[in-house]
Design a protein around this motif. Structure first.
Motif, PDB file in Angstrom:
ATOM      1  N   LEU A 107       0.831  -1.208   0.000  1.00  0.00           N
ATOM      2  CA  LEU A 107       0.000   0.000   0.000  1.00  0.00           C
ATOM      3  C   LEU A 107       0.864   1.255   0.000  1.00  0.00           C
ATOM      4  O   LEU A 107       1.999   1.251   0.480  1.00  0.00           O
ATOM      5  CB  LEU A 107      -0.928  -0.001   1.208  1.00  0.00           C
ATOM      6  N   LYS A 108       0.287   2.333  -0.534  1.00  0.00           N
ATOM      7  CA  LYS A 108       0.966   3.634  -0.584  1.00  0.00           C
ATOM      8  C   LYS A 108       0.054   4.712  -0.018  1.00  0.00           C
ATOM      9  O   LYS A 108      -1.099   4.460   0.330  1.00  0.00           O
ATOM     10  CB  LYS A 108       1.392   3.948  -2.019  1.00  0.00           C
ATOM     11  N   SER A 147       8.445 -10.334   2.020  1.00  0.00           N
ATOM     12  CA  SER A 147       7.451  -9.292   2.251  1.00  0.00           C
ATOM     13  C   SER A 147       6.213  -9.870   2.929  1.00  0.00           C
ATOM     14  O   SER A 147       5.735 -10.946   2.552  1.00  0.00           O
ATOM     15  CB  SER A 147       7.031  -8.658   0.927  1.00  0.00           C
ATOM     16  N   PRO A 148       5.670  -9.168   3.911  1.00  0.00           N
ATOM     17  CA  PRO A 148       4.316  -9.524   4.363  1.00  0.00           C
ATOM     18  C   PRO A 148       3.366  -9.519   3.171  1.00  0.00           C
ATOM     19  O   PRO A 148       3.595  -8.831   2.166  1.00  0.00           O
ATOM     20  CB  PRO A 148       3.988  -8.414   5.359  1.00  0.00           C
ATOM     21  N   LEU A 149       2.284 -10.268   3.284  1.00  0.00           N
ATOM     22  CA  LEU A 149       1.374 -10.399   2.148  1.00  0.00           C
ATOM     23  C   LEU A 149       0.720  -9.063   1.815  1.00  0.00           C
ATOM     24  O   LEU A 149       0.541  -8.726   0.646  1.00  0.00           O
ATOM     25  CB  LEU A 149       0.332 -11.486   2.433  1.00  0.00           C
ATOM     26  N   VAL A 150       0.336  -8.294   2.844  1.00  0.00           N
ATOM     27  CA  VAL A 150      -0.056  -6.892   2.658  1.00  0.00           C
ATOM     28  C   VAL A 150       0.896  -6.065   3.500  1.00  0.00           C
ATOM     29  O   VAL A 150       1.018  -6.285   4.713  1.00  0.00           O
ATOM     30  CB  VAL A 150      -1.510  -6.627   3.096  1.00  0.00           C
ATOM     31  N   TYR A 151       1.559  -5.090   2.879  1.00  0.00           N
ATOM     32  CA  TYR A 151       2.691  -4.419   3.533  1.00  0.00           C
ATOM     33  C   TYR A 151       2.665  -2.943   3.203  1.00  0.00           C
ATOM     34  O   TYR A 151       2.266  -2.526   2.107  1.00  0.00           O
ATOM     35  CB  TYR A 151       3.987  -5.048   3.029  1.00  0.00           C
ATOM     36  N   ALA A 152       3.109  -2.151   4.186  1.00  0.00           N
ATOM     37  CA  ALA A 152       3.356  -0.728   3.943  1.00  0.00           C
ATOM     38  C   ALA A 152       4.492  -0.299   4.854  1.00  0.00           C
ATOM     39  O   ALA A 152       4.556  -0.718   6.019  1.00  0.00           O
ATOM     40  CB  ALA A 152       2.106   0.106   4.213  1.00  0.00           C
ATOM     41  N   PHE A 153       5.376   0.518   4.343  1.00  0.00           N
ATOM     42  CA  PHE A 153       6.516   1.011   5.115  1.00  0.00           C
ATOM     43  C   PHE A 153       6.584   2.528   4.963  1.00  0.00           C
ATOM     44  O   PHE A 153       6.700   3.049   3.854  1.00  0.00           O
ATOM     45  CB  PHE A 153       7.819   0.377   4.637  1.00  0.00           C
ATOM     46  N   GLY A 154       6.502   3.227   6.082  1.00  0.00           N
ATOM     47  CA  GLY A 154       6.635   4.678   6.067  1.00  0.00           C
ATOM     48  C   GLY A 154       5.515   5.382   5.335  1.00  0.00           C
ATOM     49  O   GLY A 154       5.711   6.497   4.826  1.00  0.00           O
ATOM     50  N   ARG A 155       4.330   4.790   5.287  1.00  0.00           N
ATOM     51  CA  ARG A 155       3.199   5.388   4.568  1.00  0.00           C
ATOM     52  C   ARG A 155       2.217   6.056   5.539  1.00  0.00           C
ATOM     53  O   ARG A 155       2.228   5.790   6.737  1.00  0.00           O
ATOM     54  CB  ARG A 155       2.475   4.322   3.749  1.00  0.00           C
ATOM     55  N   LYS A 156       1.364   6.900   4.979  1.00  0.00           N
ATOM     56  CA  LYS A 156       0.345   7.555   5.801  1.00  0.00           C
ATOM     57  C   LYS A 156      -1.014   7.447   5.109  1.00  0.00           C
ATOM     58  O   LYS A 156      -1.102   7.353   3.885  1.00  0.00           O
ATOM     59  CB  LYS A 156       0.693   9.019   6.054  1.00  0.00           C
ATOM     60  N   ASN A 157      -2.059   7.454   5.928  1.00  0.00           N
ATOM     61  CA  ASN A 157      -3.440   7.386   5.430  1.00  0.00           C
ATOM     62  C   ASN A 157      -3.639   6.142   4.560  1.00  0.00           C
ATOM     63  O   ASN A 157      -3.837   6.221   3.348  1.00  0.00           O
ATOM     64  CB  ASN A 157      -3.799   8.647   4.638  1.00  0.00           C
ATOM     65  N   ILE A 158      -3.595   4.994   5.202  1.00  0.00           N
ATOM     66  CA  ILE A 158      -3.753   3.726   4.487  1.00  0.00           C
ATOM     67  C   ILE A 158      -4.856   2.910   5.149  1.00  0.00           C
ATOM     68  O   ILE A 158      -5.098   3.027   6.361  1.00  0.00           O
ATOM     69  CB  ILE A 158      -2.441   2.921   4.443  1.00  0.00           C
ATOM     70  N   ALA A 159      -5.520   2.072   4.349  1.00  0.00           N
ATOM     71  CA  ALA A 159      -6.657   1.332   4.891  1.00  0.00           C
ATOM     72  C   ALA A 159      -6.883   0.047   4.116  1.00  0.00           C
ATOM     73  O   ALA A 159      -6.516  -0.082   2.938  1.00  0.00           O
ATOM     74  CB  ALA A 159      -7.914   2.187   4.835  1.00  0.00           C
ATOM     75  N   PHE A 219       2.039  -3.224   8.863  1.00  0.00           N
ATOM     76  CA  PHE A 219       2.228  -1.807   8.586  1.00  0.00           C
ATOM     77  C   PHE A 219       3.360  -1.323   9.477  1.00  0.00           C
ATOM     78  O   PHE A 219       3.252  -1.333  10.704  1.00  0.00           O
ATOM     79  CB  PHE A 219       0.943  -1.025   8.837  1.00  0.00           C
ATOM     80  N   ASN A 220       4.449  -0.895   8.847  1.00  0.00           N
ATOM     81  CA  ASN A 220       5.709  -0.633   9.513  1.00  0.00           C
ATOM     82  C   ASN A 220       6.027   0.861   9.375  1.00  0.00           C
ATOM     83  O   ASN A 220       6.137   1.385   8.273  1.00  0.00           O
ATOM     84  CB  ASN A 220       6.793  -1.496   8.837  1.00  0.00           C
ATOM     85  N   ARG A 221       6.090   1.554  10.527  1.00  0.00           N
ATOM     86  CA  ARG A 221       6.421   2.978  10.547  1.00  0.00           C
ATOM     87  C   ARG A 221       5.398   3.805   9.742  1.00  0.00           C
ATOM     88  O   ARG A 221       5.761   4.664   8.944  1.00  0.00           O
ATOM     89  CB  ARG A 221       7.834   3.206  10.032  1.00  0.00           C
ATOM     90  N   CYS A 222       4.142   3.513   9.950  1.00  0.00           N
ATOM     91  CA  CYS A 222       3.064   4.191   9.220  1.00  0.00           C
ATOM     92  C   CYS A 222       2.259   5.097  10.142  1.00  0.00           C
ATOM     93  O   CYS A 222       2.355   5.014  11.367  1.00  0.00           O
ATOM     94  CB  CYS A 222       2.149   3.157   8.568  1.00  0.00           C
ATOM     95  N   GLN A 223       1.446   5.956   9.533  1.00  0.00           N
ATOM     96  CA  GLN A 223       0.574   6.859  10.275  1.00  0.00           C
ATOM     97  C   GLN A 223      -0.843   6.787   9.707  1.00  0.00           C
ATOM     98  O   GLN A 223      -1.028   6.711   8.496  1.00  0.00           O
ATOM     99  CB  GLN A 223       1.061   8.314  10.152  1.00  0.00           C
TER     100      GLN A 223
END
Length: 469
Positions: A107-108, A147-159, A219-223
């Motif tokens: 995710l982005k 990679s985790p199957l669903v992954y985000a690193f350092g992203r914001k506003n994700i769902a 979700f790693n280091r996300c907001q």
């Protein structure tokens, strides 16, 4: 003439100021409208949870080449739809009804992965689909792995939202559930790298038969995270892992993952989260609070704090709420209330640590919870939990400070014991408040208190002594 020109310039300037002021006011309103705030009651200062209002734009994966066909790889279609969505400023990436096979989904910013009713994302169990490696973690140790199957690193506003389902194929991961010698050697190598402060980028774990399974969601280091309404069936490893992230809502999920290490939700080195109205059927613990293992917890120095879990149901798990054993960064301000356990589990709650962890646990509140059968007991503080990691040496000893544990209004049909508190002589645990417990049948009514002070038990009652069934 000059006076008229001056008046016109003045009026034009005034108009420009007014227009700029009006536009600024509009922007302020838009900025305010970007988030919906949710106030959360807690016995500590709990910040409002902010939920991002995604733009009203849809990016349907079939428009990017996705096909609901057996063995069709939709990885690129997901990636292209997500990229288009974030490039446009955000919105929903919509997964229509059907079964959609894919590899990793990353995710982005400003992207809501929306699962329509009867939509199933069927993740392949081919490990190569989760390469190249990403920065992730294994049981509290940072590393580079699949990679985790669903992954985000350092992203914001994700769902992830909607009535659909995440359902990975499990054939390969079930084989990897075992701990053969190659896997254990890989864990030893990672532990030694951790203990010697080897840089994370050098901790490469996706090799040979190391077989470190990926998370389902990390979700790693996300907001600003939203997980709402969808179902989960099966997971290779930890199911939902929120790592070093800030602000989020996890609501109305139906999570069923009964394999090895299948915790329901792990909140690690994260803060300001609300978990509510979720159902968990797990092979491991239900709701888990962590904050890193040993040197990584100390290095990152990020406590897990301001977490509220309410109105959740445990159908199957080891326990409702567990702290640790990875808690080296510290845990504080946790409030779990109005939750229920509908089938036999081991404990209502466990606090797990050992002589290597350090860190602290303070200001924990568990209130208004109901359980069926607690085969072990209601609450236990365990300070010797090393598990399979006893095969490696202790590099440095640090004890965990425990101070301020509150359990109030607890009911259960039967329990092996009421509470067991076993701390280390070198660092006594302090300030336990147990109030208004009702247990129909208890097997051993004797409460254990070792190296703890100010243990307050008020109105702890049971009807009879008998065998837990």
């Amino acid at each position: 003439m000059k006076r008229n020109l001056l008046q016109k310039k003045f009026l034009l300037g005034l108009s420009a100021v007014c227009i700029i002021g009006f536009l600024s006011a509009c922007n302020a309103v838009v900025s305010q409208d970007k988030y919906t705030s949710i106030k959360v009651d807690a016995p500590f200062d709990m910040p409002d949870i902010k939920v991002y209002n995604f733009p009203n734009r849809d990016f349907i994966i079939t428009d990017f080449g996705a096909k609901s066909e057996p063995n069709f790889d939709n990885t690129k279609a997901f990636a292209d739809a997500i990229q288009a969505c974030t490039d446009a400023g955000g919105g929903r990436v919509v997964v229509p009804a059907g079964v959609w096979q894919t590899g990793a989904i990353h995710l982005k910013d400003n992207v809501n992965l929306h699962l329509s009713e009867n939509a199933v994302i069927n993740f392949t169990d081919d490990p190569k689909a989760y390469l190249p490696v990403v920065q992730t973690s294994w049981e509290g140790i940072e590393c580079y792995n699949y990679s985790p199957l669903v992954y985000a690193f350092g992203r914001k506003n994700i769902a992830i939202t909607g009535k659909g389902k995440l359902m990975p194929k499990m054939d390969t991961w079930k084989i990897w559930f075992a701990r053969p010698p190659a896997h254990m050697e890989a864990l030893k190598k990672l532990y030694h790298q951790l203990s010697r402060n080897v840089p994370v980028v050098e901790r490469q774990m996706a090799y040979g038969e190391a077989n470190l399974r990926p998370h389902l969601i990390q979700f790693n280091r996300c907001q600003n995270i939203l997980l709402e309404d969808f179902k989960i069936q099966n997971s290779p490893f930890w199911t939902i892992h929120i790592f070093k992230s800030t602000n989020g809502l996890i609501r109305n999920l139906d999570v069923k993952a009964t394999g090895h290490n299948n915790d329901g939700v792990d909140l690690e080195m994260s803060k300001n989260f609300l978990v509510e109205n979720c159902k968990f059927e797990q092979g491991d613990d239900g709701i888990v609070i962590k904050s890193g293992r040993n040197h990584d917890g100390w290095r990152l120095n990020t406590p897990t704090e301001n977490i509220v879990a309410r109105n959740c149901t445990i159908v199957k798990a080891h326990a409702l709420i567990v702290f640790g054993s990875e808690l080296s960064g510290g845990i504080r301000n946790i409030y779990v209330h109005d939750c229920k356990i509908t089938r036999p589990v081991s404990r209502l709650s466990t606090l797990k640590t050992n002589k290597r962890r350090g860190g602290f646990v303070e200001n924990v509140y568990v209130k208004n919870c109901v359980a069926d059968v607690l085969k072990k007991g209601v609450f236990e503080l365990r300070t010797n939990c090393i598990f399979q990691w006893n095969v490696v040496p202790t590099y440095e000893e640090k004890l965990t400070r425990v101070d301020g544990i509150h359990f109030e209004n607890i009911k259960c049909k039967s329990a092996g014991f009421l509470y067991k508190i076993t701390a280390k002589e070198a660092l006594t645990a302090k300030n336990f408040y147990f109030k208004n417990w009702e247990v129909d049948t208890v097997q051993d009514p004797k409460c254990t208190v070792v190296n703890a002070e100010n243990v307050n038990a008020e109105n702890i009652v049971y009807k009879k002594i008998g065998v837990v069934k």
